[in-house]
Design a protein around this motif. Structure first.
Motif, PDB file in Angstrom:
ATOM      1  N   LEU A  21      16.115 -49.835  26.691  1.00  0.00           N
ATOM      2  CA  LEU A  21      16.087 -49.082  25.438  1.00  0.00           C
ATOM      3  C   LEU A  21      16.925 -49.765  24.362  1.00  0.00           C
ATOM      4  O   LEU A  21      16.546 -49.792  23.187  1.00  0.00           O
ATOM      5  N   ASP A  22      18.060 -50.335  24.763  1.00  0.00           N
ATOM      6  CA  ASP A  22      18.917 -51.006  23.795  1.00  0.00           C
ATOM      7  C   ASP A  22      18.270 -52.269  23.237  1.00  0.00           C
ATOM      8  O   ASP A  22      18.623 -52.719  22.155  1.00  0.00           O
ATOM      9  N   LEU A  23      17.334 -52.857  23.971  1.00  0.00           N
ATOM     10  CA  LEU A  23      16.647 -54.042  23.489  1.00  0.00           C
ATOM     11  C   LEU A  23      15.552 -53.694  22.491  1.00  0.00           C
ATOM     12  O   LEU A  23      15.225 -54.497  21.626  1.00  0.00           O
ATOM     13  N   CYS A  24      15.003 -52.505  22.625  1.00  0.00           N
ATOM     14  CA  CYS A  24      13.873 -52.129  21.778  1.00  0.00           C
ATOM     15  C   CYS A  24      14.290 -51.745  20.361  1.00  0.00           C
ATOM     16  O   CYS A  24      13.640 -52.130  19.400  1.00  0.00           O
ATOM     17  N   GLY A  25      15.324 -50.959  20.240  1.00  0.00           N
ATOM     18  CA  GLY A  25      15.663 -50.484  18.908  1.00  0.00           C
ATOM     19  C   GLY A  25      17.123 -50.139  18.767  1.00  0.00           C
ATOM     20  O   GLY A  25      17.929 -50.329  19.676  1.00  0.00           O
ATOM     21  N   ASP A  26      17.450 -49.635  17.602  1.00  0.00           N
ATOM     22  CA  ASP A  26      18.818 -49.226  17.299  1.00  0.00           C
ATOM     23  C   ASP A  26      18.962 -47.733  17.562  1.00  0.00           C
ATOM     24  O   ASP A  26      18.138 -46.933  17.126  1.00  0.00           O
ATOM     25  N   LYS A  27      20.033 -47.368  18.245  1.00  0.00           N
ATOM     26  CA  LYS A  27      20.279 -45.969  18.573  1.00  0.00           C
ATOM     27  C   LYS A  27      20.952 -45.291  17.378  1.00  0.00           C
ATOM     28  O   LYS A  27      21.955 -45.770  16.856  1.00  0.00           O
ATOM     29  N   THR A  28      20.381 -44.183  16.954  1.00  0.00           N
ATOM     30  CA  THR A  28      20.960 -43.444  15.834  1.00  0.00           C
ATOM     31  C   THR A  28      22.056 -42.520  16.336  1.00  0.00           C
ATOM     32  O   THR A  28      22.282 -42.397  17.537  1.00  0.00           O
ATOM     33  N   GLY A  29      22.723 -41.842  15.409  1.00  0.00           N
ATOM     34  CA  GLY A  29      23.812 -40.943  15.773  1.00  0.00           C
ATOM     35  C   GLY A  29      23.375 -39.789  16.654  1.00  0.00           C
ATOM     36  O   GLY A  29      24.147 -39.295  17.478  1.00  0.00           O
ATOM     37  N   ASP A  30      22.128 -39.339  16.523  1.00  0.00           N
ATOM     38  CA  ASP A  30      21.646 -38.233  17.352  1.00  0.00           C
ATOM     39  C   ASP A  30      20.930 -38.715  18.619  1.00  0.00           C
ATOM     40  O   ASP A  30      20.239 -37.951  19.275  1.00  0.00           O
ATOM     41  N   GLY A  31      21.115 -39.998  18.975  1.00  0.00           N
ATOM     42  CA  GLY A  31      20.606 -40.506  20.245  1.00  0.00           C
ATOM     43  C   GLY A  31      19.159 -40.941  20.249  1.00  0.00           C
ATOM     44  O   GLY A  31      18.595 -41.209  21.300  1.00  0.00           O
ATOM     45  N   VAL A  32      18.533 -41.029  19.096  1.00  0.00           N
ATOM     46  CA  VAL A  32      17.131 -41.439  19.001  1.00  0.00           C
ATOM     47  C   VAL A  32      17.087 -42.936  18.719  1.00  0.00           C
ATOM     48  O   VAL A  32      17.845 -43.447  17.898  1.00  0.00           O
ATOM     49  N   TYR A  33      16.200 -43.650  19.409  1.00  0.00           N
ATOM     50  CA  TYR A  33      16.045 -45.085  19.183  1.00  0.00           C
ATOM     51  C   TYR A  33      15.004 -45.300  18.094  1.00  0.00           C
ATOM     52  O   TYR A  33      13.896 -44.780  18.160  1.00  0.00           O
ATOM     53  N   MET A  34      15.375 -46.091  17.083  1.00  0.00           N
ATOM     54  CA  MET A  34      14.501 -46.347  15.933  1.00  0.00           C
ATOM     55  C   MET A  34      14.212 -47.850  15.863  1.00  0.00           C
ATOM     56  O   MET A  34      15.041 -48.674  16.226  1.00  0.00           O
ATOM     57  N   ASP A  35      13.028 -48.178  15.337  1.00  0.00           N
ATOM     58  CA  ASP A  35      12.656 -49.564  15.104  1.00  0.00           C
ATOM     59  C   ASP A  35      13.484 -50.095  13.937  1.00  0.00           C
ATOM     60  O   ASP A  35      13.608 -49.444  12.904  1.00  0.00           O
ATOM     61  N   ALA A  36      14.070 -51.260  14.108  1.00  0.00           N
ATOM     62  CA  ALA A  36      14.949 -51.826  13.082  1.00  0.00           C
ATOM     63  C   ALA A  36      14.181 -52.048  11.786  1.00  0.00           C
ATOM     64  O   ALA A  36      13.162 -52.722  11.763  1.00  0.00           O
ATOM     65  N   GLY A  37      14.669 -51.461  10.696  1.00  0.00           N
ATOM     66  CA  GLY A  37      14.060 -51.644   9.383  1.00  0.00           C
ATOM     67  C   GLY A  37      12.852 -50.777   9.111  1.00  0.00           C
ATOM     68  O   GLY A  37      12.245 -50.859   8.051  1.00  0.00           O
ATOM     69  N   ARG A  38      12.462 -49.941  10.048  1.00  0.00           N
ATOM     70  CA  ARG A  38      11.300 -49.065   9.868  1.00  0.00           C
ATOM     71  C   ARG A  38      11.690 -47.650  10.261  1.00  0.00           C
ATOM     72  O   ARG A  38      12.750 -47.409  10.804  1.00  0.00           O
ATOM     73  N   ASP A  39      10.817 -46.722  10.018  1.00  0.00           N
ATOM     74  CA  ASP A  39      11.077 -45.328  10.376  1.00  0.00           C
ATOM     75  C   ASP A  39      10.284 -44.894  11.600  1.00  0.00           C
ATOM     76  O   ASP A  39       9.828 -43.758  11.676  1.00  0.00           O
ATOM     77  N   TYR A  40      10.106 -45.785  12.549  1.00  0.00           N
ATOM     78  CA  TYR A  40       9.349 -45.457  13.756  1.00  0.00           C
ATOM     79  C   TYR A  40      10.305 -45.136  14.888  1.00  0.00           C
ATOM     80  O   TYR A  40      11.298 -45.806  15.094  1.00  0.00           O
ATOM     81  N   ARG A  41       9.963 -44.108  15.629  1.00  0.00           N
ATOM     82  CA  ARG A  41      10.754 -43.727  16.795  1.00  0.00           C
ATOM     83  C   ARG A  41      10.151 -44.343  18.042  1.00  0.00           C
ATOM     84  O   ARG A  41       8.952 -44.521  18.149  1.00  0.00           O
ATOM     85  N   LEU A  42      11.006 -44.627  18.991  1.00  0.00           N
ATOM     86  CA  LEU A  42      10.572 -45.180  20.270  1.00  0.00           C
ATOM     87  C   LEU A  42       9.991 -44.058  21.114  1.00  0.00           C
ATOM     88  O   LEU A  42      10.612 -43.020  21.307  1.00  0.00           O
ATOM     89  N   THR A  43       8.766 -44.255  21.609  1.00  0.00           N
ATOM     90  CA  THR A  43       8.142 -43.225  22.449  1.00  0.00           C
ATOM     91  C   THR A  43       8.290 -43.544  23.934  1.00  0.00           C
ATOM     92  O   THR A  43       8.517 -42.649  24.732  1.00  0.00           O
ATOM     93  N   SER A  44       8.142 -44.823  24.296  1.00  0.00           N
ATOM     94  CA  SER A  44       8.283 -45.203  25.706  1.00  0.00           C
ATOM     95  C   SER A  44       8.534 -46.700  25.812  1.00  0.00           C
ATOM     96  O   SER A  44       8.337 -47.445  24.862  1.00  0.00           O
ATOM     97  N   VAL A  45       8.952 -47.102  27.007  1.00  0.00           N
ATOM     98  CA  VAL A  45       9.209 -48.515  27.303  1.00  0.00           C
ATOM     99  C   VAL A  45       8.549 -48.840  28.643  1.00  0.00           C
ATOM    100  O   VAL A  45       8.723 -48.103  29.619  1.00  0.00           O
ATOM    101  N   SER A  46       7.779 -49.926  28.676  1.00  0.00           N
ATOM    102  CA  SER A  46       7.174 -50.399  29.918  1.00  0.00           C
ATOM    103  C   SER A  46       7.947 -51.620  30.395  1.00  0.00           C
ATOM    104  O   SER A  46       8.113 -52.580  29.640  1.00  0.00           O
ATOM    105  N   VAL A  47       8.409 -51.585  31.649  1.00  0.00           N
ATOM    106  CA  VAL A  47       9.194 -52.685  32.211  1.00  0.00           C
ATOM    107  C   VAL A  47       8.488 -53.209  33.458  1.00  0.00           C
ATOM    108  O   VAL A  47       8.153 -52.440  34.359  1.00  0.00           O
ATOM    109  N   ASP A  48       8.231 -54.513  33.485  1.00  0.00           N
ATOM    110  CA  ASP A  48       7.663 -55.179  34.656  1.00  0.00           C
ATOM    111  C   ASP A  48       8.596 -56.312  35.046  1.00  0.00           C
ATOM    112  O   ASP A  48       9.041 -57.079  34.198  1.00  0.00           O
ATOM    113  N   SER A  49       8.867 -56.425  36.348  1.00  0.00           N
ATOM    114  CA  SER A  49       9.796 -57.459  36.792  1.00  0.00           C
ATOM    115  C   SER A  49       9.112 -58.798  37.052  1.00  0.00           C
ATOM    116  O   SER A  49       9.759 -59.834  36.990  1.00  0.00           O
TER     117      SER A  49
END
Length: 107
Positions: A21-49
């Motif tokens: 989650l920390d790689l995808c976006g910036d965490k706001t004060g209320d704990g929501v991850y946002m896309d840097a420079g945009r107003d999009y919220r992170l909905t999910s993350v897919s991780v494959d090893s």
């Protein structure tokens, strides 16, 4: 060796699999991850090893790949090279054994 380097490069980005989650976006004060420079919220993350992949999915509908684009092709090229080199080594070894066996029979 190239395969090991590519896998390492694909996962070294902040130990990607521990907290993607920390790689995808910036965490706001209320704990929501946002896309840097945009107003999009992170909905999910897919991780494959294997191959290493971290895909961030946003409310806008687009997805972003966090792992470097060259990591997977280099990983597969390294594995293919290792397989070919091993096969050539085994073929050469069997030819060498056969030649040395034929020389002993001639003596």
């Amino acid at each position: 060796m190239a395969a090991i380097a590519a896998y390492g490069a694909g996962t070294v980005y902040g130990l990607a699999f521990t907290n993607p989650l920390d790689l995808c976006g910036d965490k706001t004060g209320d704990g929501v991850y946002m896309d840097a420079g945009r107003d999009y919220r992170l909905t999910s993350v897919s991780v494959d090893s294997f191959p290493p992949s971290i895909t961030c999915h946003w409310t806008s509908g687009h997805s972003t790949e966090v792992v470097w684009f060259w990591a997977s092709p280099l990983l597969y090229a390294g594995l293919a090279c290792s397989a070919v080199c091993t096969a050539l080594l085994l073929i050469n070894r069997s030819k060498y054994r056969k030649a040395s066996r034929d020389n002993r029979l001639d003596a």
